[in-house]
Scaffold this motif. Structure first.
Motif, PDB file in Angstrom:
ATOM      1  N   GLN A   1       0.832  -1.196   0.000  1.00  0.00           N
ATOM      2  CA  GLN A   1       0.000   0.000   0.000  1.00  0.00           C
ATOM      3  C   GLN A   1       0.868   1.247   0.000  1.00  0.00           C
ATOM      4  N   TYR A   2       0.259   2.354  -0.437  1.00  0.00           N
ATOM      5  CA  TYR A   2       1.003   3.608  -0.560  1.00  0.00           C
ATOM      6  C   TYR A   2       0.922   4.434   0.710  1.00  0.00           C
ATOM      7  N   PHE A   3       2.047   5.072   0.996  1.00  0.00           N
ATOM      8  CA  PHE A   3       2.138   6.024   2.088  1.00  0.00           C
ATOM      9  C   PHE A   3       2.646   7.330   1.507  1.00  0.00           C
ATOM     10  N   ALA A   4       2.061   8.433   1.934  1.00  0.00           N
ATOM     11  CA  ALA A   4       2.476   9.748   1.458  1.00  0.00           C
ATOM     12  C   ALA A   4       3.814  10.115   2.087  1.00  0.00           C
ATOM     13  N   ALA A   5       4.736  10.569   1.245  1.00  0.00           N
ATOM     14  CA  ALA A   5       6.018  11.065   1.740  1.00  0.00           C
ATOM     15  C   ALA A   5       5.765  12.414   2.400  1.00  0.00           C
ATOM     16  N   THR A   6       6.438  12.667   3.491  1.00  0.00           N
ATOM     17  CA  THR A   6       6.250  13.937   4.192  1.00  0.00           C
ATOM     18  C   THR A   6       7.242  14.971   3.679  1.00  0.00           C
ATOM     19  N   SER A   7       6.880  16.220   3.865  1.00  0.00           N
ATOM     20  CA  SER A   7       7.730  17.336   3.432  1.00  0.00           C
ATOM     21  C   SER A   7       8.446  17.941   4.620  1.00  0.00           C
ATOM     22  N   ASP A   8       9.654  18.441   4.368  1.00  0.00           N
ATOM     23  CA  ASP A   8      10.405  19.184   5.381  1.00  0.00           C
ATOM     24  C   ASP A   8       9.736  20.546   5.591  1.00  0.00           C
TER      25      ASP A   8
END
Length: 98
Positions: free
Chosen positions: A58-65
């Motif tokens: 499943q996909y997980f959203a990458a977080t932003s700095d």
């Protein structure tokens, strides 16, 4: 792997350019079933972007700095929306703005 009729094996990365009434997020289960490792969704006007990384099917959203930089781990790239608006994609050996 490219052949005369197109891609023969699965894609590692899919980049979807968003549009009005877009259904790109609806395609995520299909891409996961095809084992696509990363999916990028990019707004063509604002250059805002979302990166989804496949983990355990499943996909997980990458977080932003804090500065808005999002790390795309598949190829070790960093994406950040900058003035213009443009999307700056940075690798170890340089960057490009689109």
């Amino acid at each position: 792997q490219l052949a005369e009729r197109g891609v023969e094996k699965r894609a590692e990365l899919v980049v979807e350019v968003l549009s009005k009434n877009d259904m790109s997020r609806d395609k995520l289960p299909f891409y996961a079933a095809c084992h696509v490792q990363e999916v990028w969704l990019v707004d063509p006007k604002t250059r805002e972007h979302e990166i989804y990384v496949l983990r355990g099917g499943q996909y997980f959203a990458a977080t932003s700095d804090r500065d808005g930089t999002t790390h795309a781990p598949l190829y070790g790239l960093d994406l950040r929306t900058i003035d213009g608006p443009k999307l700056r994609i940075t690798a170890v050996d340089g960057s490009v703005e689109i």
